[in-house]
Design a protein around this motif. Structure first.
Motif, PDB file in Angstrom:
ATOM      1  N   VAL A 124       0.852  -1.189   0.000  1.00 57.32           N
ATOM      2  CA  VAL A 124       0.000   0.000   0.000  1.00 57.32           C
ATOM      3  C   VAL A 124       0.889   1.241   0.000  1.00 57.32           C
ATOM      4  N   GLY A 125       0.265   2.382  -0.159  1.00 54.56           N
ATOM      5  CA  GLY A 125       1.006   3.640  -0.132  1.00 54.56           C
ATOM      6  C   GLY A 125       0.612   4.466   1.078  1.00 54.56           C
ATOM      7  N   ARG A 126       1.315   5.548   1.257  1.00 55.95           N
ATOM      8  CA  ARG A 126       0.931   6.544   2.263  1.00 55.95           C
ATOM      9  C   ARG A 126       1.200   7.914   1.669  1.00 55.95           C
ATOM     10  N   ARG A 127       0.266   8.813   1.879  1.00 56.02           N
ATOM     11  CA  ARG A 127       0.406  10.163   1.323  1.00 56.02           C
ATOM     12  C   ARG A 127       1.375  10.972   2.170  1.00 56.02           C
ATOM     13  N   THR A 128       2.315  11.632   1.501  1.00 56.68           N
ATOM     14  CA  THR A 128       3.296  12.467   2.219  1.00 56.68           C
ATOM     15  C   THR A 128       3.298  13.867   1.608  1.00 56.68           C
ATOM     16  N   PRO A 129       2.995  14.873   2.415  1.00 54.05           N
ATOM     17  CA  PRO A 129       2.532  14.752   3.808  1.00 54.05           C
ATOM     18  C   PRO A 129       1.092  14.244   3.876  1.00 54.05           C
ATOM     19  N   ALA A 130       0.697  13.747   5.029  1.00 52.13           N
ATOM     20  CA  ALA A 130      -0.663  13.234   5.195  1.00 52.13           C
ATOM     21  C   ALA A 130      -1.667  14.381   5.133  1.00 52.13           C
ATOM     22  N   PRO A 131      -2.879  14.130   4.638  1.00 54.00           N
ATOM     23  CA  PRO A 131      -3.913  15.174   4.624  1.00 54.00           C
ATOM     24  C   PRO A 131      -4.138  15.735   6.023  1.00 54.00           C
ATOM     25  N   ALA A 132      -4.335  17.050   6.113  1.00 54.76           N
ATOM     26  CA  ALA A 132      -4.409  17.716   7.417  1.00 54.76           C
ATOM     27  C   ALA A 132      -5.827  17.942   7.918  1.00 54.76           C
ATOM     28  N   HIS A 133      -6.851  17.586   7.139  1.00 51.57           N
ATOM     29  CA  HIS A 133      -8.231  17.830   7.548  1.00 51.57           C
ATOM     30  C   HIS A 133      -8.520  17.111   8.865  1.00 51.57           C
ATOM     31  N   PRO A 134      -9.121  17.790   9.850  1.00 53.60           N
ATOM     32  CA  PRO A 134      -9.340  17.162  11.164  1.00 53.60           C
ATOM     33  C   PRO A 134     -10.225  15.917  11.118  1.00 53.60           C
ATOM     34  N   HIS A 139     -10.689  10.093  11.524  1.00 51.18           N
ATOM     35  CA  HIS A 139     -11.086   8.842  10.879  1.00 51.18           C
ATOM     36  C   HIS A 139      -9.921   7.859  10.823  1.00 51.18           C
ATOM     37  N   THR A 140      -8.746   8.334  10.420  1.00 52.50           N
ATOM     38  CA  THR A 140      -7.591   7.440  10.319  1.00 52.50           C
ATOM     39  C   THR A 140      -7.175   6.913  11.698  1.00 52.50           C
ATOM     40  N   LEU A 155      -6.862   5.240   4.804  1.00 55.64           N
ATOM     41  CA  LEU A 155      -7.895   5.699   3.873  1.00 55.64           C
ATOM     42  C   LEU A 155      -7.379   5.819   2.443  1.00 55.64           C
ATOM     43  N   LEU A 156      -6.119   5.451   2.208  1.00 54.30           N
ATOM     44  CA  LEU A 156      -5.582   5.520   0.849  1.00 54.30           C
ATOM     45  C   LEU A 156      -6.362   4.557  -0.047  1.00 54.30           C
ATOM     46  N   PRO A 157      -6.968   5.047  -1.129  1.00 52.48           N
ATOM     47  CA  PRO A 157      -7.822   4.186  -1.956  1.00 52.48           C
ATOM     48  C   PRO A 157      -7.044   3.428  -3.042  1.00 52.48           C
ATOM     49  N   ARG A 206     -10.853  11.796  -0.290  1.00 54.28           N
ATOM     50  CA  ARG A 206     -12.309  11.683  -0.212  1.00 54.28           C
ATOM     51  C   ARG A 206     -12.700  12.063   1.207  1.00 54.28           C
ATOM     52  N   PRO A 207     -13.410  13.184   1.400  1.00 54.42           N
ATOM     53  CA  PRO A 207     -13.710  13.654   2.756  1.00 54.42           C
ATOM     54  C   PRO A 207     -14.388  12.579   3.597  1.00 54.42           C
ATOM     55  N   SER A 208     -13.937  12.439   4.812  1.00 56.22           N
ATOM     56  CA  SER A 208     -14.559  11.488   5.732  1.00 56.22           C
ATOM     57  C   SER A 208     -15.876  12.072   6.227  1.00 56.22           C
ATOM     58  N   GLY A 209     -16.956  11.354   6.048  1.00 56.89           N
ATOM     59  CA  GLY A 209     -18.235  11.827   6.529  1.00 56.89           C
ATOM     60  C   GLY A 209     -18.393  11.576   8.023  1.00 56.89           C
TER      61      GLY A 209
END
Length: 246
Positions: A124-134, A139-140, A155-157, A206-209
């Motif tokens: 799998v991958g990981r986003r660098t830097p990770a998304p900063a949305h609270p 969620h993660t 949450l990486l799709p 994809r925003p976490s609901g």
């Protein structure tokens, strides 16, 4: 299967690409990104789309225009885990590249994942830097606790895994994202797993609901984690989100 005459950059002989799509808005973008990357890193590859009701028309158009692309359609809305399992039921390759069409990665991100393959069971991958949305962070954090996983970016799709591991995918009622679940189960069974860095901008978030986060809290943490910590994380993240919007 799509046969290619030139020798691939990596050692992937047969690759099955499965795209699960509840929304057709970005499905064509996902197919285009995969087509470019898969052609470079595999001698043979196939592409299978599992489409929910809102994505059925776009999937049918793509399948008709590109004969090597196959599609299955569902008249009732389905969870991503169900759609991914459905697509995996049709695979014939040794490796599976799984993509969520709701947040399709770029050809660059897909190529980096394929290039990093070196016999792992799950990659799998990981986003660098990770998304900063609270909400994303909440969620993660919950996913890692619920799944008892060390995955940096659950949450990486996007994921690459052995085809015979498709049976580890969650059922239709599982609220956790299917690829995060697959990675976590593989780790607990001591399979060879790996994570690589991917540029964050190449994979939309994809925003976490709020409903998704609440479903995870209701599901209950794994292995003795305290439910109160999950609820506190949700409340804190919502409070931060409201403050940012003022």
């Amino acid at each position: 299967m799509i046969s290619l005459r030139r020798f691939p950059v990596s050692g992937i002989d047969t690759l099955s690409v499965v795209i699960y799509a509840n929304d057709g808005a970005r499905l064509e973008q996902a197919v285009s990104a995969v087509t470019v990357a898969a052609a470079r890193y595999s001698t043979d590859h196939e592409m299978i789309i599992a489409a929910g009701p809102a994505a059925a028309a776009v999937a049918a158009r793509i399948a008709a225009a590109r004969p090597p692309v196959h599609a299955t359609y569902h008249v009732q809305p389905r969870r991503p885990s169900y759609l991914l399992r459905d697509a995996c039921g049709l695979i014939s390759g040794d490796l599976v590249l799984a993509i969520d069409a709701a947040a399709p990665p770029s050809a660059l991100a897909i190529e980096r994942l394929l290039a990093a393959y070196n016999g792992q069971d799950v990659l799998v991958g990981r986003r660098t830097p990770a998304p900063a949305h609270p909400l994303y962070r909440a969620h993660t954090a919950l996913l890692r606790r619920v799944l008892a996983s060390d995955q940096d970016d659950p949450l990486l799709p996007l994921a690459l895994f052995r085809a015979d591991l498709a049976d580890l995918l969650p059922g239709d009622g599982e609220p956790a994202p299917p690829l995060a679940h697959l990675y976590a189960v593989a780790r607990r069974r001591n399979y060879v797993t790996g994570q690589i860095a991917l540029p964050a901008q190449s994979i939309p978030v994809r925003p976490s609901g709020v409903a998704e986060v609440a479903a995870l809290v209701a599901q209950g943490p794994a292995r003795g984690a305290r439910p109160a910590l999950g609820a506190l994380a949700v409340v804190a993240s919502l409070w931060l989100l409201l403050r940012r919007r003022r």
